[in-house]
Motif scaffolding. Structure first.
Motif, PDB file in Angstrom:
ATOM      1  N   ASP A 147       0.816  -1.208   0.000  1.00  0.00           N
ATOM      2  CA  ASP A 147       0.000   0.000   0.000  1.00  0.00           C
ATOM      3  C   ASP A 147       0.853   1.263   0.000  1.00  0.00           C
ATOM      4  OD1 ASP A 147      -2.176  -1.688   0.015  1.00  0.00           O
ATOM      5  OD2 ASP A 147      -2.652  -1.361   2.141  1.00  0.00           O
ATOM      6  N   SER A 148       1.919   1.276   0.784  1.00  0.00           N
ATOM      7  CA  SER A 148       2.814   2.437   0.824  1.00  0.00           C
ATOM      8  C   SER A 148       3.467   2.679  -0.531  1.00  0.00           C
ATOM      9  CB  SER A 148       3.904   2.244   1.882  1.00  0.00           C
ATOM     10  OG  SER A 148       3.342   2.163   3.159  1.00  0.00           O
ATOM     11  N   ILE A 149       3.912   1.621  -1.154  1.00  0.00           N
ATOM     12  CA  ILE A 149       4.552   1.746  -2.464  1.00  0.00           C
ATOM     13  C   ILE A 149       3.544   2.212  -3.506  1.00  0.00           C
ATOM     14  CG2 ILE A 149       5.662   0.440  -4.324  1.00  0.00           C
ATOM     15  CD1 ILE A 149       6.971  -1.246  -2.039  1.00  0.00           C
ATOM     16  N   ASN A 150       2.322   1.679  -3.441  1.00  0.00           N
ATOM     17  CA  ASN A 150       1.296   2.081  -4.406  1.00  0.00           C
ATOM     18  C   ASN A 150       0.932   3.554  -4.291  1.00  0.00           C
ATOM     19  OD1 ASN A 150       0.968  -0.236  -5.944  1.00  0.00           O
ATOM     20  ND2 ASN A 150      -0.487  -1.134  -4.509  1.00  0.00           N
ATOM     21  N   ILE A 151       0.961   4.096  -3.097  1.00  0.00           N
ATOM     22  CA  ILE A 151       0.699   5.535  -2.914  1.00  0.00           C
ATOM     23  C   ILE A 151       1.743   6.346  -3.680  1.00  0.00           C
ATOM     24  CG2 ILE A 151       0.793   7.423  -1.221  1.00  0.00           C
ATOM     25  CD1 ILE A 151      -0.527   5.413   0.779  1.00  0.00           C
ATOM     26  N   ILE A 152       2.992   5.977  -3.533  1.00  0.00           N
ATOM     27  CA  ILE A 152       4.076   6.696  -4.222  1.00  0.00           C
ATOM     28  C   ILE A 152       3.951   6.522  -5.730  1.00  0.00           C
ATOM     29  CG2 ILE A 152       6.580   6.841  -4.526  1.00  0.00           C
ATOM     30  CD1 ILE A 152       6.759   5.915  -1.526  1.00  0.00           C
ATOM     31  N   LEU A 153       3.660   5.307  -6.183  1.00  0.00           N
ATOM     32  CA  LEU A 153       3.504   5.066  -7.624  1.00  0.00           C
ATOM     33  C   LEU A 153       2.371   5.909  -8.204  1.00  0.00           C
ATOM     34  CD1 LEU A 153       4.023   1.208  -7.954  1.00  0.00           C
ATOM     35  CD2 LEU A 153       5.467   3.014  -8.898  1.00  0.00           C
ATOM     36  N   GLU A 154       1.250   5.975  -7.509  1.00  0.00           N
ATOM     37  CA  GLU A 154       0.123   6.772  -7.993  1.00  0.00           C
ATOM     38  C   GLU A 154       0.478   8.253  -8.067  1.00  0.00           C
ATOM     39  OE1 GLU A 154      -2.813   5.901  -9.372  1.00  0.00           O
ATOM     40  OE2 GLU A 154      -1.924   3.907  -9.293  1.00  0.00           O
ATOM     41  N   ARG A 155       1.174   8.751  -7.066  1.00  0.00           N
ATOM     42  CA  ARG A 155       1.577  10.165  -7.086  1.00  0.00           C
ATOM     43  C   ARG A 155       2.529  10.457  -8.239  1.00  0.00           C
ATOM     44  NH1 ARG A 155       2.570  11.261  -0.682  1.00  0.00           N
ATOM     45  NH2 ARG A 155       0.392  11.134  -0.083  1.00  0.00           N
ATOM     46  N   THR A 156       3.456   9.551  -8.502  1.00  0.00           N
ATOM     47  CA  THR A 156       4.400   9.806  -9.582  1.00  0.00           C
ATOM     48  C   THR A 156       3.716   9.695 -10.942  1.00  0.00           C
ATOM     49  OG1 THR A 156       5.175   7.500  -9.575  1.00  0.00           O
ATOM     50  CG2 THR A 156       6.434   9.079  -8.284  1.00  0.00           C
ATOM     51  N   LYS A 157       2.725   8.815 -11.063  1.00  0.00           N
ATOM     52  CA  LYS A 157       1.958   8.734 -12.317  1.00  0.00           C
ATOM     53  C   LYS A 157       1.239  10.057 -12.579  1.00  0.00           C
ATOM     54  CE  LYS A 157       0.761   3.845 -12.224  1.00  0.00           C
ATOM     55  NZ  LYS A 157      -0.383   2.917 -12.076  1.00  0.00           N
ATOM     56  N   LYS A 158       0.616  10.597 -11.551  1.00  0.00           N
ATOM     57  CA  LYS A 158      -0.120  11.876 -11.695  1.00  0.00           C
ATOM     58  C   LYS A 158       0.822  13.005 -12.070  1.00  0.00           C
ATOM     59  CE  LYS A 158      -3.857  10.687  -8.577  1.00  0.00           C
ATOM     60  NZ  LYS A 158      -4.426  10.870  -7.245  1.00  0.00           N
ATOM     61  N   ASN A 159       2.015  13.014 -11.462  1.00  0.00           N
ATOM     62  CA  ASN A 159       2.986  14.075 -11.751  1.00  0.00           C
ATOM     63  C   ASN A 159       3.564  13.963 -13.153  1.00  0.00           C
ATOM     64  OD1 ASN A 159       2.634  15.152  -9.199  1.00  0.00           O
ATOM     65  ND2 ASN A 159       4.362  14.071  -8.325  1.00  0.00           N
ATOM     66  N   ASN A 160       3.575  12.754 -13.728  1.00  0.00           N
ATOM     67  CA  ASN A 160       4.146  12.535 -15.062  1.00  0.00           C
ATOM     68  C   ASN A 160       3.128  12.693 -16.180  1.00  0.00           C
ATOM     69  OD1 ASN A 160       6.737  12.121 -14.101  1.00  0.00           O
ATOM     70  ND2 ASN A 160       6.395   9.943 -13.813  1.00  0.00           N
ATOM     71  N   GLN A 161       1.875  12.951 -15.835  1.00  0.00           N
ATOM     72  CA  GLN A 161       0.836  13.079 -16.876  1.00  0.00           C
ATOM     73  C   GLN A 161       0.754  14.482 -17.392  1.00  0.00           C
ATOM     74  OE1 GLN A 161      -2.680  11.497 -15.023  1.00  0.00           O
ATOM     75  NE2 GLN A 161      -2.086   9.411 -15.466  1.00  0.00           N
TER      76      GLN A 161
END
Length: 144
Positions: free
Chosen positions: A130-144
């Motif tokens: 869950d912790s890793i997925n939070i970071i992955l989701e944030r980085t996806k949003k920042n890269n869009q």
């Protein structure tokens, strides 16, 4: 704080953990004759049965240059079939063969074996994911 010290880097423990986790998978996956990246492809296909190369790449965050050799190896093992779309020849669909679908039964024990090899509880594994997925989701949003 000295930001250029290795011990102060957030990325290094993530990188090191990735290597350690992949190493823990190796002896487990050797039992079903898959590498870790091949296992990830099979997980996606066991869930969806058939996807395009592009869809698999999106789910696994892999580009086609990385994915194509993986798919060729899996096809060579007769676990998947690559079929060019009749509607659009640029699209290659990947589906499980009977052998690939039946491998799922052998892979059922992989997650539990992996968890045990790390000595983690189910709750600890879930918290880490869950912790890793939070970071992955944030980085996806920042890269869009």
């Amino acid at each position: 704080m000295d930001y250029l010290k290795l011990e102060n880097q957030a990325c290094f423990p993530v990188y090191a953990l990735s290597r350690v986790l992949t190493a823990h998978y190796k002896p487990i996956l050797d039992g079903i004759d898959l590498t870790y990246p091949q296992y990830l492809v099979m997980l996606v296909l066991w869930e969806h049965q058939q996807l395009s190369v592009k869809e698999i790449g999106e789910k696994l965050l892999l580009d086609s240059g990385t994915l194509t050799p993986l798919l060729k190896k899996l096809e060579g093992k007769k676990l998947i079939a690559r079929i060019r779309s009749k509607e659009d020849e640029r699209v290659v669909n990947i589906s499980l063969t009977k052998i690939g679908a039946s491998l799922k039964e052998k892979a059922i024990s992989v997650p539990e074996s992996f968890k045990c090899s790390l000595g983690l509880t189910l709750e600890e594994m879930g918290s880490l994911r869950d912790s890793i997925n939070i970071i992955l989701e944030r980085t996806k949003k920042n890269n869009q």
